[in-house]
Scaffold this active site. Sequence first.
Site, PDB file in Angstrom:
ATOM      1  N   LYS A 189     -24.677 -56.916   4.124  1.00  0.00           N
ATOM      2  CA  LYS A 189     -24.516 -57.126   5.330  1.00  0.00           C
ATOM      3  C   LYS A 189     -23.043 -56.771   5.669  1.00  0.00           C
ATOM      4  CE  LYS A 189     -25.499 -57.511   9.740  1.00  0.00           C
ATOM      5  NZ  LYS A 189     -25.971 -58.744  10.186  1.00  0.00           N
ATOM      6  N   LYS A 220     -15.828 -62.643  14.340  1.00  0.00           N
ATOM      7  CA  LYS A 220     -16.373 -63.414  13.362  1.00  0.00           C
ATOM      8  C   LYS A 220     -16.522 -62.745  12.141  1.00  0.00           C
ATOM      9  CE  LYS A 220     -20.828 -64.534  13.405  1.00  0.00           C
ATOM     10  NZ  LYS A 220     -21.303 -63.688  12.135  1.00  0.00           N
ATOM     11  N   THR A 260     -25.283 -63.587   9.514  1.00  0.00           N
ATOM     12  CA  THR A 260     -24.006 -62.998   8.591  1.00  0.00           C
ATOM     13  C   THR A 260     -23.112 -64.229   8.163  1.00  0.00           C
ATOM     14  OG1 THR A 260     -24.230 -61.280  10.092  1.00  0.00           O
ATOM     15  CG2 THR A 260     -22.302 -61.243   8.700  1.00  0.00           C
TER      16      THR A 260
END
Length: 308
Positions: free
Chosen positions: A181, A249, A105
């Site tokens: 995503k 994150k 990602t």
Amino acid sequence: MSVSHSVSTPRVAAVIGLGSMGFGMALSLKRAGLEVLGADVSPEAVARFVSEGGRGFTNLPAEIGEAEIVVSVVVNAAQTETVLFGPEGIATKMRPGAVFISSATMDPAIARRLSARLEANGIHYLDAPISGGAARAAKGELTIMASGTHAAFAAARPALDAMAAKVYELGDAAGLGAAFKMINQLLAGVHIAAACEAITFAAKQGLDLEKVYEVITASAGNSWMFENRIPHVLAGDYTPLSAVDIFVKDLGIIQDMARSERYPVPLSAAALQVYLAASGAGMGRDDDSSLARLYAQLSGAQLPEKAE
């Protein structure tokens, strides 16, 4: 340098990163009949893969040139860049016309930059973030949100078919898969935080949590994340299947993207603070359902403990 468009039936694939997702993806490739090279910094992960009949490495293998397909399942953009272009990077070792499937990602802008740099070396780049969890990875039933050139898709097709139940082809440019995503991660991060807040609020009220789970999963307030994560809380088992720090994150990336677009994301911003608090409390490497433990610590609510 132009990228070769010739496509042959692949015989060898490599998986970089044999964590909970990468290990299952590597096994799915083996089941599809490919010889699989697996690399991970963890000797235990490599030994586990070797025990399943793979060829394992604790570094980036020089043998990477044998692979027509390389699947990268590392944590983030920085690790992806190191895999490709670091001191031991594989970009100069991969065979021309091979495809690099990037599943980390990351910010779409970084995906575009990595793609341009790799394709200049004659290697295809498929931007291919994944969703579905470790269990679906092991069954070859992931959802893959992919974008890239027609040639990249063609080269990657055998691996995509082996690893995924659904492959969404989202465009011909890297970065589109990454953007999709991030929308998924915004929702997932908020839903997990909401689920943990709700179940701990129920505990604070003295409700039967098993019954709360039964009722909510049959009601309009349910979500995939409530249904998937709350059993961890009910079992008192916070073994990491997806860690708190992953959403530190990912929701951080969303904040950066939104700030650059001058777009408000107040719900994901609030959720990020909860993940940060859990990480700061020492739960960063624990399962992301640990947000419930954080709420319990703050409120004095009693959650189930793991059975001995």
